[in-house]
Design an enzyme around this catalytic site. Structure first.
Site, PDB file in Angstrom:
ATOM      1  N   GLU A 232       5.498   4.499  11.690  1.00  0.00           N
ATOM      2  CA  GLU A 232       4.629   3.332  11.477  1.00  0.00           C
ATOM      3  C   GLU A 232       5.311   2.028  11.871  1.00  0.00           C
ATOM      4  O   GLU A 232       4.667   1.117  12.392  1.00  0.00           O
ATOM      5  CB  GLU A 232       4.178   3.270  10.018  1.00  0.00           C
ATOM      6  CG  GLU A 232       3.149   4.327   9.627  1.00  0.00           C
ATOM      7  CD  GLU A 232       3.737   5.705   9.362  1.00  0.00           C
ATOM      8  OE1 GLU A 232       4.989   5.841   9.373  1.00  0.00           O
ATOM      9  OE2 GLU A 232       2.959   6.654   9.142  1.00  0.00           O
TER      10      GLU A 232
ATOM     11  N   HIS B 218      -0.098   8.045  -3.106  1.00  0.00           N
ATOM     12  CA  HIS B 218      -1.284   8.052  -2.251  1.00  0.00           C
ATOM     13  C   HIS B 218      -2.509   7.460  -2.939  1.00  0.00           C
ATOM     14  O   HIS B 218      -3.640   7.731  -2.551  1.00  0.00           O
ATOM     15  CB  HIS B 218      -1.591   9.477  -1.776  1.00  0.00           C
ATOM     16  CG  HIS B 218      -0.530  10.047  -0.892  1.00  0.00           C
ATOM     17  ND1 HIS B 218       0.682  10.460  -1.377  1.00  0.00           N
ATOM     18  CD2 HIS B 218      -0.480  10.237   0.442  1.00  0.00           C
ATOM     19  CE1 HIS B 218       1.425  10.897  -0.371  1.00  0.00           C
ATOM     20  NE2 HIS B 218       0.753  10.762   0.736  1.00  0.00           N
TER      21      HIS B 218
END
Lengths: 318, 331
Positions: free
Chosen positions: A51, A120
């Site tokens: 990322e 998450h």
């Protein structure tokens, strides 16, 4: 008008904007079929799970005349790219004296409810709001998703689109013709006169359900959806509170230094609005904990329509 | 590898080597002045000098076109000047003036000139590597044969963005040069303490791209390595990692009283390999430069820097209210 899901509205926005502007391209750790089929693998690239690198690549391409769209997947993964977001994307236009534009759209899902535990299930938009130099949107309906994403893609700055994973399958009416939802304009999702509920993303829907429940008791709730977190439509929030005199804020994120704290301050720092308050503002937020896994634990942490009803009763009783 | 073999200039009676010499000496004189003015309090914050490493920026940029793009590091003056940045606007930025490249918002660590393909100095070690890789992607999408160059140090080669970016550039065959300026130190820590390999270039093998070690104090050697890598990149064959062995003569920053762990003998030995002296000697041996012409060039450079200081001093500071401008671009 046609009925499509929140997730599909996002995809439709991308397809239309990529058709409209040949300088757009898409980066994510997987290349969505719908985009690849239409635009090919030059413009729709599958990246390594890196990322930091592909966030920086978007910045450099944006500064070189392109208009990248980056999907981080979950907001969780953006933390791997924090240097590129915080030190580079947010500051690069300002730090170089405004000499180049950096039009980038970053997409990321936020929120809980999927039983996937702490890493998450996050809604950390206020961490990004605390930076100067990033715009950010948080749509609650398919219509807003498509219109806000189109505005984000057309904007000449880095814009983060926070997208609620609880809403991905929710359907709504979306017009077929091209339209945008401008950044920085809140939407009154329900008009009312007794209390203003400023609700974010999934909690807009819970808030509307709460308003229905309270209507039966003769309580009129106005539901304001800011839609854009930066820039925030302060005028719309203040105007509503000046009308109702009461404010409840519902956010799936925790309360500490959160968007909810910012919204409360927008109201209380403004002398004219403060003077109209009949009760202290009330926040209905997640508990300030990492999100737990076991269903009973997770459901205890997040607010829902019942918590909103309780919060509204509290400001009405004051 | 030997560090003493000089590459002979391949240009005969061509002005390019002299332009390269002028560029190297401009970097040196600019930084000598910047350091003095920093000590005198006219330049604020922090200044990192590139003196001793001039052959790297100049050798690489001599192989580039104006529309090729580069990105720099916290030690960025040399790359800016080698890419053709304006002395006046650079000095004005160091002086914090409205006429500076960044209107006084960046300072020494954040000078950029997008109009000449200089995507900025960057205060985060390895932070610029992904960004310029994005410029490489833009060049590839555009398809006009442009290339992009990442300058970074040996310290950055130990950081994630270096590895992630090169992996992507290699996989996508981006038209990139990754130029490592190995000056043997990450601030005050030796490369030997932080890197198990003797050559950063050896890491190229891990990404399936060529890795080249070059004497970073020999500007023609750097130029030739860069030219080969540029040709490769323009031909669509992907990135090259070039490691330039060099040395910074000064401390990590110009801040007074800063500890410098480097042995004096080591600094002295590298000063003997002065890239500018070596190039001057080489050019004189080739009869491409006379002592008079060299003195004249230096005097012109010093005069230009004096003019830049004057420009900076006479330029206004930005209005305080400008602090809230340029946060966002107006669409």
């Amino acid at each position: 008008m046609r009925k499509i899901s929140y997730a599909q509205a996002g995809t439709d926005a991308l397809i239309e904007e990529m058709q409209r502007d040949a300088t757009t391209f898409h980066l994510a750790t997987s290349a969505p079929d719908e985009l690849v089929n239409e635009f090919g693998t030059d413009r729709v690239r599958a990246t390594p799970i890196a990322e930091g690198a592909f966030t920086g690549i978007a910045i450099g391409a944006a500064g070189s005349g392109y208009r990248p769209i980056v999907n981080w997947g979950m907001i969780t993964f953006s933390f791997v790219a924090m240097d590129q977001i915080v030190n580079q994307a947010a500051k690069i236009h300002y730090m170089f004296g405004g000499q180049a534009k950096f039009p980038i759209t970053f997409r990321a899902s936020v929120g809980g409810g999927r039983r996937v535990a702490a890493q998450h299930s996050q809604s950390p938009y206020s961490m990004f709001m605390n930076l100067a130099g990033l715009k950010m949107v948080l749509p609650s309906t398919p219509y807003d998703m498509k219109g806000l994403l189109k505005s984000a893609i057309r904007d000449d700055n880095p814009v983060i689109s926070f997208e609620s994973n609880r809403l991905m399958g929710v359907e709504g009416e979306v017009q077929e013709e091209d339209y945008t939802v401008p950044l920085g304009v809140a939407d009154t999702k329900r008009e009312g006169s007794d209390v203003t509920l400023v609700a974010l993303a999934w909690l807009v829907h819970e808030g509307l359900a709460a308003a229905e429940m309270l209507e039966k008791e003769g309580v009129s709730v106005e539901v304001i959806d800011p839609r854009t977190l930066v820039p925030m439509d302060e005028a719309a929030i203040r105007a509503s509170v000046q009308k109702t005199g009461r404010l409840v804020i519902a956010d799936e994120a925790g309360p500490t230094a959160g968007a909810s704290a910012e919204i409360a301050t927008v109201v209380t720092e403004d002398r004219e609005t403060f003077a109209k308050l009949k009760a202290p503002p009330k926040r209905v937020c997640a508990l300030h904990v990492p999100i737990p896994y076991s269903p009973g634990l997770e459901d205890h942490v997040f607010p829902d329509r019942d918590n909103i009803v309780a919060g509204i009763r509290e400001v009405l009783d004051t | 590898m030997t560090l003493t073999t000089e590459k002979q200039p391949r240009f005969h009676r061509d002005s390019k080597p002299l332009e390269m010499l002028r560029s190297m000496q401009t970097i040196r004189r600019f930084e000598e002045r910047a350091s003095d003015d920093y000590q005198a309090g006219a330049i604020y914050g922090v200044v990192h000098c590139y003196i001793g490493e001039e052959a790297v920026a100049v050798g690489v940029c001599a192989a580039l076109n104006k529309d090729d793009q580069i990105i720099s590091t916290h030690r960025g003056h040399g790359h800016c000047l080698a890419k053709g940045a304006d002395l006046n606007r650079m000095m004005a930025e160091l002086y914090g003036r409205q006429t500076g490249y960044c209107k006084g918002k960046g300072g020494s660590m954040h000078i950029a000139d997008f109009s000449i393909g200089m995507l900025g100095a960057n205060g985060i070690v390895a932070g610029g590597i992904p960004i310029v890789t994005g410029a490489g992607l833009a060049a590839q999408l555009e398809g006009k044969g442009r290339v992009a160059v990442s300058f970074f140090g040996d310290g950055a080669s130990n950081a994630g963005p270096f590895h992630e970016s090169i992996n992507i550039a290699a996989t996508w065959k981006l038209p990139m040069l990754y130029v490592c300026e190995n000056n043997l130190y990450s601030a005050g820590t030796t490369a030997a303490e932080t890197l198990a390999l003797s050559d950063v270039a050896a890491r190229a093998a891990g990404y399936g791209i060529p890795g080249v070690v070059v004497d970073g104090n020999d500007v023609m050697a750097v130029y030739e390595a860069a030219e080969a890598a540029v040709n490769r990149a323009r031909a669509g064959q992907g990135p090259t990692l070039i490691e330039c062995k060099t040395y910074r003569w000064r401390g990590h920053t110009e801040r007074p009283g800063q500890a410098d762990p480097r042995p004096q003998e080591e600094i002295e030995a590298w000063r003997q390999r002065d890239p500018i002296n070596r190039f001057v000697t080489n050019l004189m041996n080739q009869e491409l430069l006379t002592e008079e012409a060299w003195q004249e060039m230096d005097a012109e450079i010093l005069a230009a820097i004096e003019d830049a200081v004057k420009f900076a001093e006479e330029s206004p500071f930005p209005e305080p209210g400008a602090a809230v401008e340029d946060i966002f671009a107006e669409s």
